[in-house]
Write a protein that holds these residues in place. Structure first.
Motif, mmCIF file in Angstrom:
data_model
loop_
_atom_site.group_PDB
_atom_site.id
_atom_site.type_symbol
_atom_site.label_atom_id
_atom_site.label_comp_id
_atom_site.label_asym_id
_atom_site.label_seq_id
_atom_site.Cartn_x
_atom_site.Cartn_y
_atom_site.Cartn_z
ATOM 1 N N MET A 74 -37.935 -26.601 18.850
ATOM 2 C CA MET A 74 -38.285 -25.254 19.240
ATOM 3 C C MET A 74 -37.165 -24.270 19.005
ATOM 4 O O MET A 74 -36.974 -23.370 19.798
ATOM 5 C CB MET A 74 -38.514 -25.257 20.737
ATOM 6 C CG MET A 74 -39.892 -25.103 21.152
ATOM 7 S SD MET A 74 -39.967 -25.947 22.707
ATOM 8 C CE MET A 74 -38.303 -25.671 23.284
ATOM 9 N N PRO A 75 -36.465 -24.426 17.901
ATOM 10 C CA PRO A 75 -35.272 -23.565 17.747
ATOM 11 C C PRO A 75 -35.634 -22.123 17.376
ATOM 12 O O PRO A 75 -36.703 -21.860 16.829
ATOM 13 C CB PRO A 75 -34.518 -24.215 16.579
ATOM 14 C CG PRO A 75 -35.154 -25.562 16.374
ATOM 15 C CD PRO A 75 -36.566 -25.434 16.844
ATOM 16 N N ILE A 76 -34.714 -21.253 17.729
ATOM 17 C CA ILE A 76 -34.764 -19.861 17.263
ATOM 18 C C ILE A 76 -33.462 -19.621 16.505
ATOM 19 O O ILE A 76 -32.378 -19.849 17.030
ATOM 20 C CB ILE A 76 -34.830 -18.872 18.441
ATOM 21 C CG1 ILE A 76 -36.084 -19.118 19.300
ATOM 22 C CG2 ILE A 76 -34.822 -17.430 17.933
ATOM 23 C CD1 ILE A 76 -36.063 -18.369 20.635
ATOM 24 N N VAL A 77 -33.583 -19.188 15.254
ATOM 25 C CA VAL A 77 -32.393 -18.885 14.461
ATOM 26 C C VAL A 77 -32.386 -17.389 14.158
ATOM 27 O O VAL A 77 -33.353 -16.863 13.599
ATOM 28 C CB VAL A 77 -32.368 -19.680 13.142
ATOM 29 C CG1 VAL A 77 -31.088 -19.394 12.367
ATOM 30 C CG2 VAL A 77 -32.501 -21.176 13.403
ATOM 31 N N THR A 78 -31.315 -16.723 14.537
ATOM 32 C CA THR A 78 -31.183 -15.295 14.276
ATOM 33 C C THR A 78 -30.099 -15.107 13.223
ATOM 34 O O THR A 78 -28.982 -15.599 13.387
ATOM 35 C CB THR A 78 -30.792 -14.551 15.569
ATOM 36 O OG1 THR A 78 -31.734 -14.884 16.582
ATOM 37 C CG2 THR A 78 -30.781 -13.043 15.345
ATOM 38 N N VAL A 79 -30.445 -14.442 12.136
ATOM 39 C CA VAL A 79 -29.496 -14.229 11.038
ATOM 40 C C VAL A 79 -29.212 -12.734 10.926
ATOM 41 O O VAL A 79 -30.111 -11.949 10.622
ATOM 42 C CB VAL A 79 -30.071 -14.760 9.704
ATOM 43 C CG1 VAL A 79 -29.086 -14.516 8.562
ATOM 44 C CG2 VAL A 79 -30.412 -16.240 9.809
ATOM 45 N N GLN A 80 -27.977 -12.358 11.217
ATOM 46 C CA GLN A 80 -27.594 -10.942 11.105
ATOM 47 C C GLN A 80 -26.750 -10.753 9.855
ATOM 48 O O GLN A 80 -25.737 -11.435 9.675
ATOM 49 C CB GLN A 80 -26.788 -10.529 12.339
ATOM 50 C CG GLN A 80 -27.622 -10.520 13.626
ATOM 51 C CD GLN A 80 -26.761 -10.332 14.848
ATOM 52 O OE1 GLN A 80 -25.944 -11.197 15.170
ATOM 53 N NE2 GLN A 80 -26.938 -9.215 15.534
ATOM 54 N N VAL A 81 -27.187 -9.869 8.986
ATOM 55 C CA VAL A 81 -26.439 -9.574 7.760
ATOM 56 C C VAL A 81 -26.389 -8.065 7.549
ATOM 57 O O VAL A 81 -27.214 -7.320 8.081
ATOM 58 C CB VAL A 81 -27.099 -10.216 6.511
ATOM 59 C CG1 VAL A 81 -26.998 -11.742 6.565
ATOM 60 C CG2 VAL A 81 -28.553 -9.791 6.373
ATOM 61 N N THR A 82 -25.427 -7.623 6.779
ATOM 62 C CA THR A 82 -25.377 -6.201 6.444
ATOM 63 C C THR A 82 -26.522 -5.864 5.497
ATOM 64 O O THR A 82 -26.927 -6.682 4.670
ATOM 65 C CB THR A 82 -24.030 -5.859 5.777
ATOM 66 O OG1 THR A 82 -23.708 -6.900 4.844
ATOM 67 C CG2 THR A 82 -22.931 -5.754 6.798
ATOM 68 N N ARG A 83 -27.044 -4.648 5.637
ATOM 69 C CA ARG A 83 -28.134 -4.193 4.778
ATOM 70 C C ARG A 83 -27.526 -3.710 3.457
ATOM 71 O O ARG A 83 -27.058 -2.574 3.347
ATOM 72 C CB ARG A 83 -28.893 -3.054 5.456
ATOM 73 C CG ARG A 83 -30.237 -2.716 4.801
ATOM 74 C CD ARG A 83 -30.834 -1.428 5.346
ATOM 75 N NE ARG A 83 -30.887 -1.342 6.793
ATOM 76 C CZ ARG A 83 -31.870 -1.855 7.537
ATOM 77 N NH1 ARG A 83 -32.872 -2.434 6.966
ATOM 78 N NH2 ARG A 83 -31.829 -1.742 8.858
#
Lengths: 79, 79, 79, 79, 79, 79
Positions: free
Chosen positions: B1-10
């Motif tokens: 049940m993982p949640i992966v959040t990927v933050q990258v520059t636009r």
């Protein structure tokens, strides 16, 4: 290696502006990075800062959208 | 049940593009979901992936907005 | 400069273990960092990965704590 | 002093709309704030709610962008 | 109404300590709250600060758990 | 496919308890999942809820750790 996430409402600090300015963002980034440097000795280059601007409709306070809650509080302060 | 959040520059990966493409997003989603499948045996259908693109102005590094910090580092690398 | 946050339930992948092992964490870190390298050409040293283990009681699914929801689904699958 | 973050896909609940409406956002804010009031006795004015709308391309499920995964599931349900 | 989230590794700033001290946490809270007050004129009482301490095993950098990556960098710096 | 993250201070609602109980967590999970069902017609099984308990020392309000800020407000209310 800190990560600092700053969430603020998307609005201006002076009349006629409706978002945080680039200068204000730079000042926030500088300020919070220096806090981590001064308090925990984290080098500036190891700190990431992410600023998230949130539309007023998307921010709730007091069980209401922020604009409505502010109106309510302002009215209560006058009465 | 993982949640992966990927933050990258636009920003784009090639000249003339200024955001992550739909194909790149699909490849990120596929890639990180497979990592969770392979390492922790989490079925693909139980993993949520959220990609957050952050404007360059809103991402700080080295106490500065990213674009300024990159300019500084590039100059330092040359000197 | 990506930040990848991986949220998983705190539980083991084999009987007798009740958390993610250090080897599994290292494999997750390696795997997701390589996805960002391969897809967006982000150098490994610019990617931060944060793994958050969440107690089963603190993760809800189907309107229930996860353990209860799994029991329910297992029972439904048999009937 | 709770903070509740609600992440949903940016799409409408009825044909012809492609985002969550202001009324729906207000109802979410009211609803989750009341849950914290009823369960943990947190006063409404101490709860912040942040709603994050995520583009369909940026939300992954089943190792795929959401729209593709839904198509796949719909096809599987018919067969 | 800002929310500031500060993620740092769980380790001490002096030998013999293995976490951030209560005094350091108080200084971080004071410091970042004042940045928001000074830059965006947000009253102190409307800012929430959440500090998340992350175990070294759970923080990845350079595709490795942090402790391994630091060892690698220290070795490279000497050679 | 919503994800709801609920951050609360780690403390009890009655004397002698110092954390949120399993029953309270279950009630929060049920409550917020139903809000998403009722307002946006999201099926319960597609909503993930993650509850994060934050130590009082790690939560700042009014530029102070929460316990200190509460003492200050209580004193101000009496005067």
């Amino acid at each position: 290696m800190p990560i600092v996430t700053v969430q603020v409402t998307r609005e201006g600090t002076t009349p006629g502006r409706n978002s945080v300015s680039a200068e204000e963002k730079a000042a926030i980034i500088k300020g919070v990075s220096e806090v981590l440097l001064n308090v925990l000795h984290k080098p500036l280059e190891s700190t990431y800062v992410v600023i998230e601007e949130v539309d007023l409709d998307n921010w709730g306070w007091g069980g209401l959208p922020t604009a409505q809650y502010r109106t309510l509080r302002a009215a209560a302060a006058k009465s």
